[in-house]
Scaffold this motif. Sequence first.
Motif, PDB file in Angstrom:
ATOM      1  N   TYR A  78      48.156  26.416  39.554  1.00  0.00           N
ATOM      2  CA  TYR A  78      49.069  25.981  38.495  1.00  0.00           C
ATOM      3  C   TYR A  78      48.305  26.056  37.188  1.00  0.00           C
ATOM      4  O   TYR A  78      47.373  25.292  36.949  1.00  0.00           O
ATOM      5  CB  TYR A  78      49.537  24.548  38.774  1.00  0.00           C
ATOM      6  N   SER A  79      48.685  27.001  36.335  1.00  0.00           N
ATOM      7  CA  SER A  79      47.856  27.325  35.165  1.00  0.00           C
ATOM      8  C   SER A  79      48.176  26.496  33.927  1.00  0.00           C
ATOM      9  O   SER A  79      47.410  26.495  32.962  1.00  0.00           O
ATOM     10  CB  SER A  79      47.992  28.813  34.830  1.00  0.00           C
ATOM     11  N   GLU A  80      49.306  25.760  33.929  1.00  0.00           N
ATOM     12  CA  GLU A  80      49.680  24.970  32.752  1.00  0.00           C
ATOM     13  C   GLU A  80      48.673  23.837  32.505  1.00  0.00           C
ATOM     14  O   GLU A  80      48.144  23.244  33.443  1.00  0.00           O
ATOM     15  CB  GLU A  80      51.071  24.355  32.943  1.00  0.00           C
ATOM     16  N   LYS A  81      48.440  23.530  31.238  1.00  0.00           N
ATOM     17  CA  LYS A  81      47.572  22.393  30.906  1.00  0.00           C
ATOM     18  C   LYS A  81      48.270  21.104  31.327  1.00  0.00           C
ATOM     19  O   LYS A  81      49.459  20.909  31.053  1.00  0.00           O
ATOM     20  CB  LYS A  81      47.278  22.382  29.403  1.00  0.00           C
ATOM     21  N   LEU A  82      47.534  20.213  31.982  1.00  0.00           N
ATOM     22  CA  LEU A  82      48.121  19.006  32.548  1.00  0.00           C
ATOM     23  C   LEU A  82      47.561  17.744  31.898  1.00  0.00           C
ATOM     24  O   LEU A  82      46.360  17.636  31.663  1.00  0.00           O
ATOM     25  CB  LEU A  82      47.866  18.952  34.061  1.00  0.00           C
ATOM     26  N   ASP A  83      48.452  16.794  31.651  1.00  0.00           N
ATOM     27  CA  ASP A  83      48.081  15.478  31.138  1.00  0.00           C
ATOM     28  C   ASP A  83      47.895  14.549  32.346  1.00  0.00           C
ATOM     29  O   ASP A  83      48.876  14.063  32.922  1.00  0.00           O
ATOM     30  CB  ASP A  83      49.186  14.960  30.212  1.00  0.00           C
ATOM     31  N   VAL A  84      46.649  14.332  32.739  1.00  0.00           N
ATOM     32  CA  VAL A  84      46.362  13.551  33.949  1.00  0.00           C
ATOM     33  C   VAL A  84      46.810  12.100  33.783  1.00  0.00           C
ATOM     34  O   VAL A  84      47.313  11.485  34.730  1.00  0.00           O
ATOM     35  CB  VAL A  84      44.862  13.641  34.320  1.00  0.00           C
ATOM     36  N   GLU A  85      46.664  11.565  32.586  1.00  0.00           N
ATOM     37  CA  GLU A  85      47.080  10.171  32.347  1.00  0.00           C
ATOM     38  C   GLU A  85      48.586  10.009  32.561  1.00  0.00           C
ATOM     39  O   GLU A  85      49.039   9.030  33.176  1.00  0.00           O
ATOM     40  CB  GLU A  85      46.703   9.765  30.912  1.00  0.00           C
ATOM     41  N   LEU A  86      49.347  10.977  32.075  1.00  0.00           N
ATOM     42  CA  LEU A  86      50.801  10.948  32.247  1.00  0.00           C
ATOM     43  C   LEU A  86      51.168  11.098  33.729  1.00  0.00           C
ATOM     44  O   LEU A  86      52.096  10.437  34.222  1.00  0.00           O
ATOM     45  CB  LEU A  86      51.436  12.069  31.418  1.00  0.00           C
ATOM     46  N   MET A  87      50.441  11.951  34.446  1.00  0.00           N
ATOM     47  CA  MET A  87      50.700  12.118  35.882  1.00  0.00           C
ATOM     48  C   MET A  87      50.370  10.837  36.647  1.00  0.00           C
ATOM     49  O   MET A  87      51.057  10.493  37.614  1.00  0.00           O
ATOM     50  CB  MET A  87      49.901  13.302  36.435  1.00  0.00           C
ATOM     51  N   ASN A  88      49.338  10.120  36.196  1.00  0.00           N
ATOM     52  CA  ASN A  88      49.025   8.829  36.817  1.00  0.00           C
ATOM     53  C   ASN A  88      50.165   7.834  36.620  1.00  0.00           C
ATOM     54  O   ASN A  88      50.481   7.057  37.530  1.00  0.00           O
ATOM     55  CB  ASN A  88      47.723   8.257  36.245  1.00  0.00           C
ATOM     56  N   GLU A  89      50.787   7.860  35.442  1.00  0.00           N
ATOM     57  CA  GLU A  89      51.947   6.994  35.199  1.00  0.00           C
ATOM     58  C   GLU A  89      53.094   7.349  36.136  1.00  0.00           C
ATOM     59  O   GLU A  89      53.779   6.469  36.666  1.00  0.00           O
ATOM     60  CB  GLU A  89      52.402   7.118  33.740  1.00  0.00           C
ATOM     61  N   ALA A  90      53.283   8.651  36.339  1.00  0.00           N
ATOM     62  CA  ALA A  90      54.335   9.110  37.265  1.00  0.00           C
ATOM     63  C   ALA A  90      54.051   8.608  38.684  1.00  0.00           C
ATOM     64  O   ALA A  90      54.962   8.142  39.383  1.00  0.00           O
ATOM     65  CB  ALA A  90      54.423  10.634  37.243  1.00  0.00           C
TER      66      ALA A  90
END
Length: 245
Positions: free
Chosen positions: A132-144
């Motif tokens: 998955y090549s898109e830049k990811l916001d890990v903090e936002l994924m943690n909220e999810a």
Amino acid sequence: MRNIRLTIEYDGTRYLGWQRLGDSDKTIQGKIENILTQMTRSKIEIIGSGRTDAGTHARNQIANFKTESKMERVEMIEFLNRYLPQDIVVKKVEEVPDRFHARYNAKGKKYSYYVWNDLIPSAFERNYSFHYSEKLDVELMNEACQKLIGTHDFIGFSSLKKTKKSTTRTIKELAIQKEGRLLHFTFIGDGFLHKMVRILMGTILEIGAGTLKLEVIDEVFESKIRSEAGITVPAQGLFLDEVYY
């Protein structure tokens, strides 16, 4: 009659999934049953803790079968690992009480999903992670992840249509660990619906990439509509780690 429990590890890359298919010998269950039938000289059917899809892997899948064979457990494990393909390994053979049932007695499962997050794919990780090549916001994924923990009706995050059976499940843990370019997601729960982990993963990734808003999780819980959730990520990044009894 003896009840034998197997702990099985497999690389699912070459297979059409766990469940035996009548017109194909490319399933994990089918391969193991064929060798057990040869070993015991009687028709053997095994019960797995649950199905895994084509391409999915397992570190500790559990299965059981009944047999009148007097063969020692050490002989069984040697026979199985001598004749099974190298990408299927029986790690443990145990004799268990007659009432043990690999599927009905399971109280929970642990899965891992791996994402290779880089512009350039990996030749070595391609069968064991999703590129998955898109830049990811890990903090936002943690909220999810935090929003998904708990007891909910997950039908909107599954491939199931309407069913009379309960689609309420409890996720006890959903964590992210960053290992360089590899993201390791851990799911622990009392059970998972068909393709639920893969759809949850797709939703988390799309939230991390900014394609979906964080609020989509609550909206899907409310609407129960699959099409409002994220993509279904490929199976090769998914591992069944543990089955709890």
